[in-house]
Design a protein around this motif. Structure first.
Motif, mmCIF file in Angstrom:
data_model
loop_
_atom_site.group_PDB
_atom_site.id
_atom_site.type_symbol
_atom_site.label_atom_id
_atom_site.label_comp_id
_atom_site.label_asym_id
_atom_site.label_seq_id
_atom_site.Cartn_x
_atom_site.Cartn_y
_atom_site.Cartn_z
ATOM 1 N N SER A 1 0.841 -1.181 0.000
ATOM 2 C CA SER A 1 0.000 0.000 0.000
ATOM 3 C C SER A 1 0.880 1.236 0.000
ATOM 4 O O SER A 1 2.059 1.167 0.345
ATOM 5 N N ASN A 2 0.280 2.362 -0.351
ATOM 6 C CA ASN A 2 0.985 3.632 -0.230
ATOM 7 C C ASN A 2 0.645 4.302 1.105
ATOM 8 O O ASN A 2 0.874 5.483 1.283
ATOM 9 N N ARG A 3 0.097 3.534 1.999
ATOM 10 C CA ARG A 3 -0.275 3.957 3.357
ATOM 11 C C ARG A 3 -1.428 4.961 3.392
ATOM 12 O O ARG A 3 -1.545 5.748 4.326
ATOM 13 N N ASP A 4 -2.275 4.919 2.393
ATOM 14 C CA ASP A 4 -3.503 5.719 2.376
ATOM 15 C C ASP A 4 -4.511 4.936 3.219
ATOM 16 O O ASP A 4 -5.093 3.952 2.762
ATOM 17 N N ARG A 5 -4.692 5.346 4.444
ATOM 18 C CA ARG A 5 -5.527 4.592 5.402
ATOM 19 C C ARG A 5 -6.977 4.456 4.939
ATOM 20 O O ARG A 5 -7.619 3.441 5.191
ATOM 21 N N SER A 6 -7.481 5.453 4.249
ATOM 22 C CA SER A 6 -8.861 5.396 3.773
ATOM 23 C C SER A 6 -9.044 4.295 2.736
ATOM 24 O O SER A 6 -10.012 3.526 2.802
ATOM 25 N N THR A 7 -8.133 4.209 1.774
ATOM 26 C CA THR A 7 -8.272 3.173 0.744
ATOM 27 C C THR A 7 -7.981 1.786 1.323
ATOM 28 O O THR A 7 -8.625 0.813 0.922
ATOM 29 N N GLU A 8 -7.048 1.701 2.261
ATOM 30 C CA GLU A 8 -6.808 0.407 2.924
ATOM 31 C C GLU A 8 -8.066 -0.062 3.638
ATOM 32 O O GLU A 8 -8.457 -1.231 3.528
ATOM 33 N N ALA A 9 -8.718 0.855 4.357
ATOM 34 C CA ALA A 9 -9.945 0.504 5.082
ATOM 35 C C ALA A 9 -11.052 0.089 4.117
ATOM 36 O O ALA A 9 -11.785 -0.867 4.387
ATOM 37 N N THR A 10 -11.160 0.789 2.991
ATOM 38 C CA THR A 10 -12.177 0.442 1.990
ATOM 39 C C THR A 10 -11.923 -0.947 1.422
ATOM 40 O O THR A 10 -12.856 -1.748 1.268
ATOM 41 N N ALA A 11 -10.677 -1.258 1.099
ATOM 42 C CA ALA A 11 -10.341 -2.581 0.547
ATOM 43 C C ALA A 11 -10.712 -3.684 1.537
ATOM 44 O O ALA A 11 -11.387 -4.659 1.172
ATOM 45 N N LEU A 12 -10.293 -3.527 2.780
ATOM 46 C CA LEU A 12 -10.580 -4.554 3.788
ATOM 47 C C LEU A 12 -12.078 -4.649 4.078
ATOM 48 O O LEU A 12 -12.618 -5.758 4.209
ATOM 49 N N ALA A 13 -12.757 -3.519 4.140
ATOM 50 C CA ALA A 13 -14.197 -3.525 4.402
ATOM 51 C C ALA A 13 -14.971 -4.172 3.255
ATOM 52 O O ALA A 13 -15.937 -4.904 3.484
ATOM 53 N N SER A 14 -14.544 -3.918 2.008
ATOM 54 C CA SER A 14 -15.241 -4.518 0.871
ATOM 55 C C SER A 14 -15.080 -6.038 0.880
ATOM 56 O O SER A 14 -16.000 -6.772 0.510
ATOM 57 N N LEU A 15 -13.943 -6.506 1.324
ATOM 58 C CA LEU A 15 -13.712 -7.940 1.433
ATOM 59 C C LEU A 15 -14.601 -8.539 2.526
ATOM 60 O O LEU A 15 -15.291 -9.539 2.316
ATOM 61 N N ARG A 16 -14.610 -7.902 3.696
ATOM 62 C CA ARG A 16 -15.427 -8.395 4.822
ATOM 63 C C ARG A 16 -16.915 -8.372 4.500
ATOM 64 O O ARG A 16 -17.647 -9.289 4.858
ATOM 65 N N SER A 17 -17.367 -7.305 3.818
ATOM 66 C CA SER A 17 -18.804 -7.194 3.532
ATOM 67 C C SER A 17 -19.272 -8.224 2.513
ATOM 68 O O SER A 17 -20.465 -8.500 2.421
ATOM 69 N N THR A 18 -18.351 -8.779 1.756
ATOM 70 C CA THR A 18 -18.696 -9.771 0.741
ATOM 71 C C THR A 18 -18.799 -11.169 1.332
ATOM 72 O O THR A 18 -19.561 -12.002 0.840
ATOM 73 N N ALA A 19 -18.046 -11.448 2.382
ATOM 74 C CA ALA A 19 -18.042 -12.774 3.000
ATOM 75 C C ALA A 19 -19.414 -13.068 3.597
ATOM 76 O O ALA A 19 -20.107 -12.144 4.039
ATOM 77 N N PRO A 20 -19.839 -14.327 3.623
ATOM 78 C CA PRO A 20 -19.095 -15.507 3.177
ATOM 79 C C PRO A 20 -19.094 -15.610 1.651
ATOM 80 O O PRO A 20 -19.999 -15.137 0.973
ATOM 81 N N PHE A 21 -18.062 -16.234 1.162
ATOM 82 C CA PHE A 21 -17.868 -16.447 -0.263
ATOM 83 C C PHE A 21 -18.413 -17.810 -0.664
ATOM 84 O O PHE A 21 -18.676 -18.653 0.195
ATOM 85 N N PRO A 22 -18.558 -18.057 -1.978
ATOM 86 C CA PRO A 22 -18.879 -19.426 -2.392
ATOM 87 C C PRO A 22 -17.801 -20.372 -1.850
ATOM 88 O O PRO A 22 -16.626 -20.000 -1.775
#
Length: 152
Positions: free
Chosen positions: A93-114
């Motif tokens: 990362s380039n240490r942009d905390r907002s985009t890091e949080a968005t990436a991790l949140a988008s992953l969590r909000s999608t779970a559970p996965f197939p």
């Protein structure tokens, strides 16, 4: 496989006319018990990228990413045999905390996965990496399904 990817990218481009990404849910194919029909890690990663884009469609950038991206965030994540997200971590990362949080949140909000096919599991889980490409407005595309970046 290439045909499915082309269709997916075309659907993303056409969805851009309405302002948000809408992917056909049939693109993420599963069996009756929710197991992915993907036979390879690459196919499973593609299915998960499509699902992340579906679930987070209001945060997905439609069209070609800008030439100079605001942020590139690489996340390593682990999915178990049931499709549960076991863990995720920022690898680059380039240490942009907002985009890091968005990436991790988008992953969590999608779970559970197939559920991954048993043949893809190692010690009862599968480890994957995905790259989030962020434009200046904070919306993203996933490298697995992203369009080519614009020229400078």
């Amino acid at each position: 496989m290439k045909t499915r990817l082309t269709i997916c990218l075309l659907a993303l481009a056409l969805a851009g006319c309405g302002g948000k990404a809408v992917l056909d849910r049939s693109e993420v194919e599963t069996t009756g018990d929710g197991t992915s029909t993907a036979d390879t890690v690459g196919e499973y990663k593609l299915a998960l990228a499509q699902r992340i884009a579906q679930v987070n469609s209001t945060k997905v950038y439609i069209g070609r990413p800008q030439a100079l991206l605001r942020s590139v965030v690489v996340v390593k994540y682990v999915v178990d045999a049931k499709g549960s997200l076991l863990r995720s971590e920022i690898m680059r990362s380039n240490r942009d905390r907002s985009t890091e949080a968005t990436a991790l949140a988008s992953l969590r909000s999608t779970a559970p996965f197939p559920k991954p096919a048993a043949s893809l599991l190692r010690h009862g889980r599968i480890e994957l990496m995905e790259t989030w490409l962020f434009n200046n407005d904070g919306r993203f595309q996933l490298r697995t399904i992203a369009e080519p970046q614009m020229d400078e």
